[in-house]
Design an enzyme around this catalytic site. Structure first.
Site, PDB file in Angstrom:
ATOM      1  N   ASP A 130      14.649   0.383  -1.210  1.00  0.00           N
ATOM      2  CA  ASP A 130      13.909   1.426  -1.931  1.00  0.00           C
ATOM      3  C   ASP A 130      12.970   2.142  -0.960  1.00  0.00           C
ATOM      4  O   ASP A 130      12.673   1.634   0.128  1.00  0.00           O
ATOM      5  CB  ASP A 130      13.121   0.844  -3.119  1.00  0.00           C
ATOM      6  N   GLU A 146      10.064  -3.090  -2.994  1.00  0.00           N
ATOM      7  CA  GLU A 146       9.021  -3.344  -2.002  1.00  0.00           C
ATOM      8  C   GLU A 146       7.938  -2.293  -2.089  1.00  0.00           C
ATOM      9  O   GLU A 146       6.755  -2.595  -1.935  1.00  0.00           O
ATOM     10  CB  GLU A 146       9.638  -3.376  -0.589  1.00  0.00           C
TER      11      GLU A 146
END
Lengths: 466, 466
Positions: B88, B153
């Site tokens: 991500d 994250e």
């Protein structure tokens, strides 16, 4: 006057319907996207004044919002009232806190809710209707009246001083009447004889070229938000509440014991006041009562802060810049220019060199205080007693109407401040409202006011200017 | 290994073309409208791992973004590397500051510009290509590898701890390898052996039920913005920069003289660093160098402030509420929970009773520090020297990767942090980039890393866990 008052009583409901039209125009002067609405409100004001029977009605362009002018000058030898007000309104944010839409006026429990209801469309309209009633029933006014309604009051009346200076002859009058302030309390009409001044600033601090990751770089450079805290903290004593800018109090006219004694007699309920505000406690400069602090003592306030990440959740940003809006309310005889210089010098002294500082002056206005024993004030007192069935109290106001000082200095004309809002009218907040009973009594009091001021001159009991 | 390195050199351009595809997926985990893109990036990651020759490749659902898993466990008796990374990416605001579109990767001057180039898609892809080269040329890996790539994250890895706890056996390994941090400087590869922790809070202060007019009511009640200034100001010494929360430093592991001496030898150019940040001066806790402050000392920072009027111009509002986001970076052996308690107690003590205080805990993460003399770190050092032609320096990082502590505590596995980004890679800012020379050397170093870690075990020169 009985016929005039009867007319006002008969047309009470029509006034409310017309006022709703006025309040439907979102004339927010602070927002450029509402420029057309501001102009529309100016035209609506002009049309309403003309329909009431005023003459020479004009919408006059300025470098900002237009001003509206109209007069009725067919009472030679009689004094002239200059009626000042404003047709622009405050922004409506936060919109979600409004119970009903801000520009769809709604009547609940005898109060009309809308942006501008109290500040100041409702109170402007009150005077227009008093003129209309006089002209409808008597065919004439007992004295001369000039309407002078501006559209930039909520953005500091930025072009008004220049306009007044350029039109001194057109605006010449014996007294200025302004209805743009609240009465002392529900059921307690009042005349305001003092206003605070204003010095408003924006401060920008820059720490770095762009926002940084607060982990990778936290500890390397100064945080402009923390710097702000250390700068603002030094502006005001956190225990005693006094402003700590050197020289700030030098020109403050002390409150006289006589004035303090008068104010102690006012029916002020401190507990209810605190509860109405929803404050855990009242707080301010030590050694002064709440009314004294708000009416007669200068303040330092932070009006806005913005920096870094302010959305939902957590973002580990070390902001590059921080911005604050701060302002000081001033009392006689403080001068906004001088206080601004003291403030700016102090900020520059206390801000560390680890950030770049920019100080921008935004607005200023002089404080004002009248001798409340003058003939116009006394005439207004009698008019209010007739309109409200109760003699007014005399109070000061914590807010600022800078144009009052301008009228005094440029035109040499005193002002009478006769407002019919209430202290909880939410003038600059969601759910602004105006009590329709006070509005109605205000129309009647305005109608009497013209008679009373005309009578003052006839009886020759005062040394009028001109 | 020569054949593996030759393969990597020959396929250099293909890697860049494949990486561009990966970077074209706008997998912004913070924005719900990109949920499908996040899932697409997970599938792309899984496909790339499978194409490289990994087995048991799966996209596994969690209550948030899916995690990607794949393994190659055909080296019995050899150690197992758990490779952790994330697919991500950060949001791209402010979009207008990007030179080329964030999701159309563009190569300029040997650097690839795109959101996720460095953080972390490029570095994940580097390890995938090292595995591919081994399997293509040798038909096998010299040790066991598990890929564990998450998709949250950038939003605090909210579901990762629970996932790790629930899959301890699946994730069992001898060492975790993470490439999600910058190298020390251009031309200076590094191994990171310490990370700071985090305790993040939102503070809300309420002074009154709604915003007030700063004139009519200024002086009557406390201003929550000013209160904020007085509260924040007490958190950190404005002269010495030390945090003033009682007990804050109690558990801080002192910097050893040996470590300080090592860091003084690092080629750190403080003037260039300051200029790159665009800061008038560097500033922080007295008694520590800039690197010491960022790597080894805890901080208190304000991450965001919002209150009152923050638009153009001047609005004379006395705000009802003020909000701040604040965070502390923590170092060994500070505990986020304990520090959070100390912070909250101190805020409650210093905030005056004239406002209502709400304290909300937002995020936390433990600091981490490895013994950099362990066998894996030394193996990684040799691999980096082979990939980059230069021995790495050993550094700490000011940021936080909370999962490193989780791996330590839940799996009992040490981590090696070997990143190939650069300090100016704009990981959370516009124009994120990755140097393609470093990427290429990183693929080679990763390929060597597997051999070096396998060799450690063969020579038996360490006390490996398991």
């Amino acid at each position: 006057m009985n016929e005039v008052v009867d007319f006002i009583n008969v047309h009470r409901d029509r006034y409310v319907e017309e006022l709703k039209e006025y309040l439907a125009i979102p004339s927010i002067s602070a927002l450029p996207q509402h420029a057309a609405d501001v102009r529309r409100a100016a035209q609506w004001t002009a049309d309403a004044i003309a329909r009431a029977g005023m003459q020479n009605v004009r919408v006059i362009d300025t470098p900002g919002s237009p001003v509206v002018y109209g007069d009725w000058l067919n009472a030679p030898g009689k004094p002239t009232i200059l009626f000042y007000g404003h047709y622009d309104v405050q922004p409506v944010d936060p919109i979600n806190l409004w119970t009903t839409p801000p520009f769809e006026a709604s009547v609940r429990d005898g109060e009309i809710y809308a942006r501008g209801a109290a500040d100041d469309k409702g109170q402007v309209f009150m005077h227009i209707k008093a003129v209309e009633a006089h002209l409808q029933k008597a065919g004439r006014l007992p004295l001369n009246i000039k309407f002078f309604i501006e559209g930039e009051e909520e953005v500091g009346s930025v072009h008004l001083d220049a306009f007044v200076r350029a039109h001194k002859a057109d605006l010449a009058a014996d007294v200025v009447v302004i209805s743009d302030s609240p009465m002392f309390d529900r059921g307690i009409p009042s005349i305001c004889y003092g206003l605070r001044g204003l010095a408003y600033f924006q401060i920008d601090l820059r720490g770095t070229a762009s926002d940084l990751h607060s982990g990778s770089l936290g500890g390397a450079v100064a945080n402009p938000e923390f710097i702000f805290a250390t700068v603002l903290e030094q502006m005001k004593d956190k225990v005693n509440g006094n402003v700590r800018i050197p020289g700030f109090y030098d020109d403050v006219r002390p409150l006289s014991e006589a004035e303090r004694a008068e104010w102690r007699k006012l029916p002020f309920n401190e507990t209810r006041y605190r509860k109405d505000l929803g404050a855990p406690k009242l707080w301010g400069e030590k050694g002064y009562s709440t009314l004294e602090r708000v009416w007669a003592r200068p303040t330092f306030e932070v009006n806005g802060l913005l920096s870094g990440f302010t959305g939902e959740g957590a973002k580990t940003v070390l902001p590059a810049v921080a911005m604050a809006k701060v302002s000081m309310r001033l009392v006689p005889d403080q001068d906004p220019k001088k206080i601004g210089d003291l403030f700016e010098a102090f900020v520059r002294k206390v801000a560390p060199r680890s950030v770049e500082l920019t100080v921008t002056r935004m607005q200023g206005g002089k404080p004002w205080m009248a001798d409340f024993d003058n003939v116009y004030v006394r005439a207004a007192g009698r008019a209010i007693e007739k309109g409200f069935g109760k003699a007014p109290v005399f109070n000061r106001e914590g807010g600022s109407i800078p144009v009052v000082s301008t009228f005094q200095e440029e035109l040499g004309v005193p002002s009478v401040l006769f407002g019919v809002g209430l202290p909880d009218e939410n003038a600059h907040a969601p759910n602004e409202k105006l009590d329709l009973g006070n509005f109605h009594n205000g129309v009647i009091a305005s109608a009497y006011l013209y008679d009373e001021i005309a009578a003052v001159t006839r009886s020759g009991d005062s040394g009028l200017k001109a």
